[in-house]
Design an enzyme around this catalytic site. Structure first.
Site, PDB file in Angstrom:
ATOM      1  N   PHE A   9       0.683  -1.204  -0.044  1.00 34.81           N
ATOM      2  CA  PHE A   9       0.098   0.013  -0.065  1.00 34.81           C
ATOM      3  C   PHE A   9       0.792   1.279  -0.063  1.00 34.81           C
ATOM      4  CE2 PHE A   9      -2.786  -3.190   1.596  1.00 34.81           C
ATOM      5  CZ  PHE A   9      -3.971  -3.005   1.045  1.00 34.81           C
ATOM      6  N   CYS A  10       0.085   2.322  -0.544  1.00 29.85           N
ATOM      7  CA  CYS A  10       0.834   3.756  -0.479  1.00 29.85           C
ATOM      8  C   CYS A  10       1.163   3.769   1.144  1.00 29.85           C
ATOM      9  CB  CYS A  10       0.011   4.575  -0.960  1.00 29.85           C
ATOM     10  SG  CYS A  10       0.592   6.354  -0.503  1.00 29.85           S
ATOM     11  N   PRO A  11       2.700   4.197   1.209  1.00 29.50           N
ATOM     12  CA  PRO A  11       3.356   4.764   0.211  1.00 29.50           C
ATOM     13  C   PRO A  11       4.641   3.607   0.046  1.00 29.50           C
ATOM     14  CG  PRO A  11       4.226   5.518   2.311  1.00 29.50           C
ATOM     15  CD  PRO A  11       2.967   4.550   2.582  1.00 29.50           C
TER      16      PRO A  11
END
Lengths: 82, 148
Positions: free
Chosen positions: A19-21
């Site tokens: 997932f981001c980041p």
């Protein structure tokens, strides 16, 4: 968009499921480890990466080559310029 | 201390955080925004105070699963979702940001005194103990300051 299928990729980071980041941070780490001229591809399923990575490349002074939509993920390609 | 001073009206590429809350749902945005700052080549300065500092006591990052009161009933479901999707913890996310960029984590001196804490009681991710004045001096030249 250049023809990415003919581009020689020096390193591929499989950040699918991250997932981001995550994908961006993995790319930044790989860029630090790589050498000038390296072409690095990031495989990502996260929706932010295809926007974040070009923005980062511009800021960091690297070349954003392009994004290819693969089956269920994005392949984002950048080149280390410095 | 490595402080860069801008001229009049010139802001430094610095993102500063006042971290007052110590619940996991608030620490996640700290770590993620800090990562964004690192990605955009900004200096990141984090000032931990009160419950924010409590969350950085030795051992706390690994055993604190508290969620804000407002969302308390969703806590267990959130924790399960994070585990299932293998999302790195806020602590690991912050650690990565620190490895890759210019991130400094400061403990509030006043809170240290109040809680009777010493630097060695804190997680090693904390760089040093500073006073509020020193932190405000750092933050005032920055472009972004957040209170979480």
């Amino acid at each position: 968009m250049p023809d990415l299928s003919e581009l020689k990729i020096d390193r591929t980071i499989d950040a699918r499921g991250s997932f981001c980041p995550g994908p961006l941070m993995e790319l930044i780490r790989a860029m630090k480890e790589g050498k000038v001229g390296d072409v690095i591809a990031v495989l990502s399923t996260d929706s932010g990466s295809k926007k974040d990575i070009p923005a980062w490349a511009q800021k960091a002074g690297h070349e954003f080559i392009g994004v290819v939509q693969e089956n269920g993920y994005d392949k984002i390609v950048v080149k280390k310029l410095k | 201390m490595n402080t860069v001073f801008g001229g009049v009206g010139m802001a430094v590429d610095r993102m500063s955080f006042v971290v007052f809350n110590g619940t996991v749902d608030k620490l996640f945005p700290v770590a993620i925004m800090a990562s964004g700052g690192v990605a955009m080549n900004m200096e990141v300065r984090i000032f931990l105070t009160f419950w924010g500092l409590d969350a950085f006591r030795q051992g706390q990052p690994q055993r604190n699963f508290k969620i804000s009161k407002d969302y308390e009933e969703m806590g267990p479901a959130m924790m399960q979702m994070l585990a299932e999707k293998k999302v790195p913890s806020w602590y690991d996310t912050l650690k990565t940001a620190k490895e890759l960029g210019d991130v400094k984590v400061y403990a509030c001196g006043m809170t240290m005194d109040l809680f009777g804490l010493k630097k060695e009681d804190l997680d090693p991710i904390v760089d040093e103990v500073v006073g509020v004045g020193e932190f405000v001096e750092m933050a005032k030249e920055g472009k972004i300051t957040l209170f979480i």
